[in-house]
Design an enzyme around this catalytic site. Structure first.
Site, PDB file in Angstrom:
ATOM      1  N   ASP A  90      -9.757 -34.296  -3.132  1.00 36.72           N
ATOM      2  CA  ASP A  90      -8.743 -33.374  -3.643  1.00 36.72           C
ATOM      3  C   ASP A  90      -7.553 -34.182  -4.145  1.00 36.72           C
ATOM      4  OD1 ASP A  90      -7.549 -30.965  -4.266  1.00 36.72           O
ATOM      5  OD2 ASP A  90      -6.715 -30.680  -2.260  1.00 36.72           O
ATOM      6  N   HIS A  97       4.309 -29.088  -8.340  1.00 31.07           N
ATOM      7  CA  HIS A  97       3.923 -28.931  -6.936  1.00 31.07           C
ATOM      8  C   HIS A  97       4.365 -30.145  -6.115  1.00 31.07           C
ATOM      9  CE1 HIS A  97       1.546 -28.011  -3.372  1.00 31.07           C
ATOM     10  NE2 HIS A  97       0.946 -29.188  -3.469  1.00 31.07           N
ATOM     11  N   GLU A 158      -3.986 -22.812  -1.392  1.00 25.08           N
ATOM     12  CA  GLU A 158      -3.621 -23.620  -2.551  1.00 25.08           C
ATOM     13  C   GLU A 158      -4.569 -23.261  -3.681  1.00 25.08           C
ATOM     14  OE1 GLU A 158      -3.572 -27.776  -1.344  1.00 25.08           O
ATOM     15  OE2 GLU A 158      -1.478 -27.591  -0.691  1.00 25.08           O
ATOM     16  N   GLU A 160      -6.453 -23.892  -6.875  1.00 23.65           N
ATOM     17  CA  GLU A 160      -6.849 -25.132  -7.537  1.00 23.65           C
ATOM     18  C   GLU A 160      -8.058 -24.892  -8.446  1.00 23.65           C
ATOM     19  OE1 GLU A 160      -7.074 -28.591  -5.114  1.00 23.65           O
ATOM     20  OE2 GLU A 160      -5.529 -27.905  -3.712  1.00 23.65           O
ATOM     21  N   ASP A 190      -7.822 -24.384  -1.453  1.00 24.39           N
ATOM     22  CA  ASP A 190      -7.709 -25.421  -0.423  1.00 24.39           C
ATOM     23  C   ASP A 190      -6.782 -24.899   0.681  1.00 24.39           C
ATOM     24  OD1 ASP A 190      -7.618 -27.836   0.960  1.00 24.39           O
ATOM     25  OD2 ASP A 190      -6.031 -28.653  -0.325  1.00 24.39           O
ATOM     26  N   ARG A 194       0.247 -25.699   7.323  1.00 20.75           N
ATOM     27  CA  ARG A 194       1.397 -26.550   6.977  1.00 20.75           C
ATOM     28  C   ARG A 194       2.045 -27.209   8.172  1.00 20.75           C
ATOM     29  NH1 ARG A 194       0.101 -27.539   1.922  1.00 20.75           N
ATOM     30  NH2 ARG A 194       0.162 -25.704   0.585  1.00 20.75           N
ATOM     31  N   GLN A 197      -0.298 -30.008   9.104  1.00 22.95           N
ATOM     32  CA  GLN A 197      -0.236 -31.003   8.031  1.00 22.95           C
ATOM     33  C   GLN A 197       1.037 -31.842   8.129  1.00 22.95           C
ATOM     34  OE1 GLN A 197      -0.260 -29.266   4.087  1.00 22.95           O
ATOM     35  NE2 GLN A 197       0.010 -31.239   3.072  1.00 22.95           N
ATOM     36  N   LYS A 210      -6.231 -29.516   6.759  1.00 21.35           N
ATOM     37  CA  LYS A 210      -6.991 -29.101   5.572  1.00 21.35           C
ATOM     38  C   LYS A 210      -8.483 -28.944   5.851  1.00 21.35           C
ATOM     39  CE  LYS A 210      -3.739 -30.065   2.282  1.00 21.35           C
ATOM     40  NZ  LYS A 210      -3.297 -29.155   1.216  1.00 21.35           N
ATOM     41  N   THR A 214     -12.500 -24.916   3.053  1.00 23.85           N
ATOM     42  CA  THR A 214     -12.119 -24.890   1.642  1.00 23.85           C
ATOM     43  C   THR A 214     -13.060 -23.908   0.959  1.00 23.85           C
ATOM     44  OG1 THR A 214     -11.566 -27.251   1.768  1.00 23.85           O
ATOM     45  CG2 THR A 214     -11.757 -26.287  -0.433  1.00 23.85           C
ATOM     46  N   GLU A 315       5.544 -23.356  -1.449  1.00 21.21           N
ATOM     47  CA  GLU A 315       6.518 -23.349  -2.541  1.00 21.21           C
ATOM     48  C   GLU A 315       7.091 -21.954  -2.794  1.00 21.21           C
ATOM     49  OE1 GLU A 315       5.300 -25.876  -6.144  1.00 21.21           O
ATOM     50  OE2 GLU A 315       3.443 -25.547  -5.061  1.00 21.21           O
TER      51      GLU A 315
HETATM   52 CA    CA Z   1      -4.913 -29.307  -2.159  1.00 19.48          CA
END
Ligand code: CA
Length: 365
Positions: A90, A97, A158, A160, A190, A194, A197, A210, A214, A315
């Protein structure tokens, strides 16, 4: 690339009691490639491994299929994970971002790390926990800070775009050989915890935050169907190394939409990505790392410059500082159990990339 006005994508489907088999989606119909005598397999891998000449042949043969005899309505079939995932990497290719994450996680430092504009930053993810769209996702638990462990309180998505390798390589793939190896494109979510992470990611990057799940879309759009979507790539400063310079970069004009429980929360544009997929593949292999059929690499969160183009809740809510209000009056900083996240995308000419959706289930007790 359209067939009788209808775009094409590929997936693996079954009907009641039947085995999984390859299907080509034409509008609201799924052509049974096995019954139509075109290609017999239970995953996309053998077709993907066969290479561009066969990909084109299969596409051409679809023009002659008797739809009455060899297709099913898409709403009546069950979709499976479209390919066996070999390795999964990834990237982190949106400057918007990466800058926003830098501002949130390191408010007193520079938003971007020094290396970010010099090479496509990425990490290796976990292929074995990649699930098809529609699969529930269980809230993960993990270390949240010093002495603290439990279910994540900051579960995020996320949005993607993923690229699937068909033709293997035994060494570096030159950037202009991208289309000789990559079969197609699918949507990716994904999922990210947080708090886990943030605590674990220094110094070696994401791990448990993560790796729990997925999600990928059930439909893979062949690369040759995206010719119309190609647009000039964003200017890069500094000029990247020679191995990252393409004759015609693979920037793609895809319009993404992210919904929570059906409510639109973001509309990022893939054309805004700083690093393109051909650069990512060249980078992934430049050290001699070989490719296998089924390797998946994802773009990184797709975020644009505007607040309503941010591709994750980190975000969108600025790590919870600015909660979102949903139409039912409830607010979200991060995802709650029972929430459904759906990412969809379209390309110019009405080509749909389908969607990737998943619903959050409660943590293991
Ligand atoms: Ca990602």
């Amino acid at each position: 690339m359209e067939l009788g006005g209808r775009p094409v994508s590929y997936g693996v489907f079954s009907t009641a009691g039947g085995p999984p088999r390859l299907g080509a989606r034409l509008g609201d119909r799924v052509v049974d490639l096995s019954a139509a005598g075109i290609f017999r397999a239970t995953t996309l891998n053998p077709l993907m491994a066969a290479g561009p000449a066969v990909w084109r042949e299969v596409f051409d043969q679809l023009a002659d299929v008797d739809l009455e005899k060899h297709s099913h309505p898409v709403e009546g079939v069950r979709m499976h994970r479209p390919f066996d995932v070999a390795d999964y990497a990834d990237f982190y290719a949106s400057v918007h971002h990466a800058s926003n994450v830098g501002r949130i996680f390191r408010p007193h430092g520079a938003p971007l790390h020094e290396n970010w504009r010099h090479l496509p930053i990425g990490y290796h993810g976990r292929a074995g926990t990649i699930v098809v769209s529609g699969t529930d996702v269980r809230r993960p638990a993990g270390p949240l800070g010093p002495g603290e462990f439990g279910p994540t309180r900051k579960l995020d998505f996320e949005a993607e775009v993923g690229f699937v390798v068909g033709v293997p390589s035994d060494g570096p793939v030159p950037i202009d050989a991208f289309a000789d190896h990559v079969f197609g494109v699918c949507l990716v979510n994904d999922w990210s915890a947080r708090d886990v992470q943030r605590w674990e990611a220094t110094p070696l990057g994401p791990f448990l935050g993560k790796s729990f799940a997925t999600s990928i879309g059930a439909w893979v759009v062949p690369l040759h169907a995206l010719d119309l979507a190609r647009v000039p790539a964003p200017a890069q400063d500094p000029v990247p190394s020679a191995y990252l310079r393409a004759a015609k970069p693979w920037a793609l004009d895809l319009a993404l939409e992210v919904r929570i429980n059906g409510h639109l929360v973001s509309s990022p544009r893939f054309a805004d990505m700083y690093w393109t997929a051909d650069q990512q593949l060249a980078h992934l292999t430049v050290n001699g790392a070989t490719l296998r059929t089924g390797d998946l690499f994802a773009s990184g969160t797709v975020s644009g410059p505007a607040p309503d183009q941010r591709g994750c809740l980190l975000e969108l809510t600025w790590d919870g500082r600015d909660p979102l209000t949903l139409p039912d009056g409830t607010t979200r900083t991060y995802l709650e159990d029972g929430d459904t996240v759906t990412v969809s995308a379209t390309a110019p000419g009405g080509l749909s990339l389908g969607e990737v959706t998943g619903t959050i289930r409660e943590a293991h007790s």
